[in-house]
Scaffold this motif. Structure first.
Motif, PDB file in Angstrom:
ATOM      1  N   PRO A 128       2.400  17.874   4.043  1.00 32.46           N
ATOM      2  CA  PRO A 128       3.623  17.173   4.463  1.00 32.46           C
ATOM      3  C   PRO A 128       4.661  17.037   3.352  1.00 32.46           C
ATOM      4  O   PRO A 128       5.864  17.115   3.607  1.00 32.46           O
ATOM      5  CB  PRO A 128       3.110  15.799   4.911  1.00 32.46           C
ATOM      6  CG  PRO A 128       1.770  15.641   4.263  1.00 32.46           C
ATOM      7  CD  PRO A 128       1.203  17.022   4.155  1.00 32.46           C
ATOM      8  N   GLU A 129       4.210  16.852   2.086  1.00 32.03           N
ATOM      9  CA  GLU A 129       5.165  16.689   0.993  1.00 32.03           C
ATOM     10  C   GLU A 129       5.950  17.975   0.741  1.00 32.03           C
ATOM     11  O   GLU A 129       7.185  17.950   0.602  1.00 32.03           O
ATOM     12  CB  GLU A 129       4.438  16.261  -0.304  1.00 32.03           C
ATOM     13  CG  GLU A 129       3.808  14.889  -0.246  1.00 32.03           C
ATOM     14  CD  GLU A 129       2.389  14.930   0.303  1.00 32.03           C
ATOM     15  OE1 GLU A 129       1.947  16.031   0.712  1.00 32.03           O
ATOM     16  OE2 GLU A 129       1.747  13.868   0.357  1.00 32.03           O
ATOM     17  N   LYS A 155       9.407  13.171   4.879  1.00 32.68           N
ATOM     18  CA  LYS A 155       7.974  13.079   4.587  1.00 32.68           C
ATOM     19  C   LYS A 155       7.257  12.273   5.671  1.00 32.68           C
ATOM     20  O   LYS A 155       6.160  12.640   6.113  1.00 32.68           O
ATOM     21  CB  LYS A 155       7.762  12.423   3.220  1.00 32.68           C
ATOM     22  CG  LYS A 155       6.300  12.305   2.828  1.00 32.68           C
ATOM     23  CD  LYS A 155       6.149  11.624   1.470  1.00 32.68           C
ATOM     24  CE  LYS A 155       4.671  11.414   1.138  1.00 32.68           C
ATOM     25  NZ  LYS A 155       4.499  10.715  -0.152  1.00 32.68           N
ATOM     26  N   SER A 156       7.900  11.192   6.119  1.00 36.89           N
ATOM     27  CA  SER A 156       7.315  10.376   7.178  1.00 36.89           C
ATOM     28  C   SER A 156       7.158  11.195   8.470  1.00 36.89           C
ATOM     29  O   SER A 156       6.128  11.125   9.145  1.00 36.89           O
ATOM     30  CB  SER A 156       8.182   9.150   7.443  1.00 36.89           C
ATOM     31  OG  SER A 156       7.684   8.401   8.530  1.00 36.89           O
ATOM     32  N   MET A 178       4.324  13.687   7.983  1.00 35.13           N
ATOM     33  CA  MET A 178       3.004  13.046   7.981  1.00 35.13           C
ATOM     34  C   MET A 178       2.580  12.606   9.385  1.00 35.13           C
ATOM     35  O   MET A 178       1.396  12.398   9.643  1.00 35.13           O
ATOM     36  CB  MET A 178       3.000  11.848   7.027  1.00 35.13           C
ATOM     37  CG  MET A 178       3.138  12.247   5.563  1.00 35.13           C
ATOM     38  SD  MET A 178       3.006  10.859   4.412  1.00 35.13           S
ATOM     39  CE  MET A 178       1.270  10.458   4.553  1.00 35.13           C
TER      40      MET A 178
END
Length: 539
Positions: free
Chosen positions: A212-213, A231-232, A235
């Motif tokens: 995800p990063e 990123k949220s 994720m």
């Protein structure tokens, strides 16, 4: 003289451009036709728009198609921002991007930026090559110009977005949205779209479920969105589990060509997943409850009497139970139905001069000549003279064979084939047909049994009510209603079944059951004015 040469040169240049344009437009490009016709995954929805299945293509690939006019402007803007911001302003080749890429690559001493437009990427998809040399690049550029000469910008973009490879057996942004985020494309947020747009660059590296990063950082570079929000979104990505609802029914629809495996169709069927799941749970519980009775499997079919639409189709108690033949379809499998066939014979009798009050013999009788046939009742008892009403409702065997012998086997077989018992066309069942000794399917039974609550009108079972139906009159209305009256008569049923609570319903209902092969096959048919249900259980 100079003006003359200038005009001549200009004319030559214009002619060359026109000739080149004509070449691009009309020169053979068979790969484009092949690419455009690549199979697309079919989406199947139930009557409530709940997803039933998305059919996979070869090797499990999913490639759903969604037209450009059904994509939001946010979707197209995001992908163009990621790959080709000048898409609508160049001819297939973005010279400004080429110059910028060359400058950046020279400055850094390595390739840090490409200059492939969406059209060039599409050209590479259409005619891929394993080599990355100058000749391959020139071919790609020529084919990009070809595309621009043959297709509109929107057609190019639509073709590109629906074939863009995302890895993981996923192509096209509709399938990618579903696979990576578990959502329909229209439901993705702008952050999720930005994350989705970078995945095709390096699917393993930018997979938001795994990295995800890295996915968020790559998306931030072109989108201008907050890294934390990206990123949220990354994720929250979750792998989509493709549903495999109604597996036997979907197989049937494909076999009947009601659903094309690779046709890019969006099919809405009449069946209801809510009803389907209830039927699946009921048959599973019944099989578990009856396991000590050598019953290992079961099937259910439900139809709408008014339209002939199939509402639920359960082919087995567990599709993945290989030990007990879970992938065999009990709705289509041909088994002996036992006494569940008798209503058709009695309806034929009513149409040939018999009445519910007609007296039939239930005494030891012999039929045939060279080979004697001596029918027995299921309890090995005889009841003497009985009325036709009682003989049918209590499912007595001797009166049924007597009727078939009286009416004629050929006449009865002809009636059954008219009711679409096509499995009997090449059979030679004998008088045992009165007791359901020939193999027929649950599908045929339900389809035929539904004529009684429909006042004698036959309707072929269909996937959707707007399909062409085979509708015809089989029995007179009075005949059909008399059969319904008899099969709902608790008093007439008492002789054979006693005062059973099983048949007691708070609404008008008719029932007929049958067993065969020492209970290896058990069939039950039930109907209300609105619905007909068939159940098979056995092993």
């Amino acid at each position: 003289m100079k003006k003359t040469w200038l005009r001549f040169g200009t004319a030559i240049l214009v002619f060359a451009i026109i000739a080149f344009r004509l070449f691009l437009s009309f020169s053979p490009y068979p790969e484009l036709k092949v690419f455009s016709d690549l199979p697309k995954s079919t989406r199947i929805y139930d009557c409530n728009r709940e997803l039933v299945q998305i059919l996979s293509l070869e090797n499990g690939l999913r490639r759903e198609f969604i037209s450009l006019d059904k994509m939001s402007s946010q979707v197209t803007a995001t992908f163009l921002a990621a790959e080709d911001g000048n898409f609508y302003h160049h001819c297939g080749i973005d010279f400004l991007s080429i110059f910028r890429a060359v400058f950046q690559n020279i400055k850094n001493g390595r390739v840090v930026s490409g200059a492939s437009t969406v059209t060039m990427q599409l050209a590479r998809m259409i005619k891929p090559t394993s080599k990355r040399n100058i000749f391959a690049k020139i071919t790609e550029i020529v084919n990009a110009l070809r595309l621009e000469a043959r297709l509109s910008k929107n057609e190019i973009l639509e073709l590109y977005l629906n074939h863009l490879p995302f890895g993981f057996n996923t192509e096209g942004i509709a399938s990618a949205a579903r696979f990576f985020f578990g959502k329909e494309l229209a439901l993705l947020s702008k952050e999720e779209l930005a994350c989705l747009a970078v995945i095709p660059r390096k699917p393993a590296l930018y997979n938001p479920q795994e990295n995800p990063e890295k996915c968020a950082k790559a998306a931030m570079l072109f989108s201008g969105l907050s890294y934390e929000k990206l990123k949220s979104a990354a994720m929250n990505a979750k792998k989509f589990i493709y549903p495999e609802n109604m597996p036997h029914y979907v197989r049937y629809l494909i076999a009947q060509k009601d659903v094309g495996c690779y046709s890019n169709e969006e099919i809405e069927i009449s069946a209801s997943l809510i009803l389907q799941r209830k039927a699946e749970n009921l048959i599973s519980m019944a099989v578990v409850k009856s396991c000590q009775s050598r019953i290992t499997n079961g099937a259910v079919l439900v139809c709408d009497n008014k339209t002939g639409e199939i509402l639920a189709w359960v082919g087995s108690a567990d599709f993945y139970d290989n030990l007990n033949g879970g992938q065999n379809d009990g709705v289509l499998a041909e088994n002996q139905p036992g006494s569940s066939m008798k209503p058709f014979l009695y309806a034929m009798a009513l149409e040939n001069g018999f009445s519910p009050a007609s007296v039939l013999p239930d005494v030891p009788m012999e039929f045939g000549y060279e080979q004697l046939y001596i029918p027995l009742n299921f309890n090995n008892r005889y009841n003497g003279p009985v009325r036709l009403r009682t003989a049918l409702a209590s499912s007595l065997n001797v009166p049924a064979v007597y009727l078939l012998n009286k009416l004629g086997l050929e006449n009865y077989v002809s009636l059954l084939i008219n009711l679409h018992f096509f499995s009997l066309e090449n059979s030679n069942p004998g008088l045992g047909l009165a007791l359901g000794s020939a193999n027929v399917s649950l599908f045929e039974l339900v389809q035929a049994f539904s004529v009684f609550p429909r006042d004698g009108i036959f309707l072929s079972l269909v996937n959707k009510k707007d399909e062409e139906k085979n509708e015809k009159k089989i029995f007179q209305r009075d005949t059909a209603r008399l059969i319904c009256n008899i099969l709902s008569d608790a008093d007439a049923r008492y002789l054979g079944f006693g005062d059973s609570d099983v048949f007691k319903m708070p609404f008008p209902t008719i029932f007929k059951t049958g067993t065969a092969n020492q209970f290896q096959n058990i069939t039950a048919l039930g109907a209300t004015p609105l619905y007909t249900v068939g159940v098979w259980m056995g092993n």
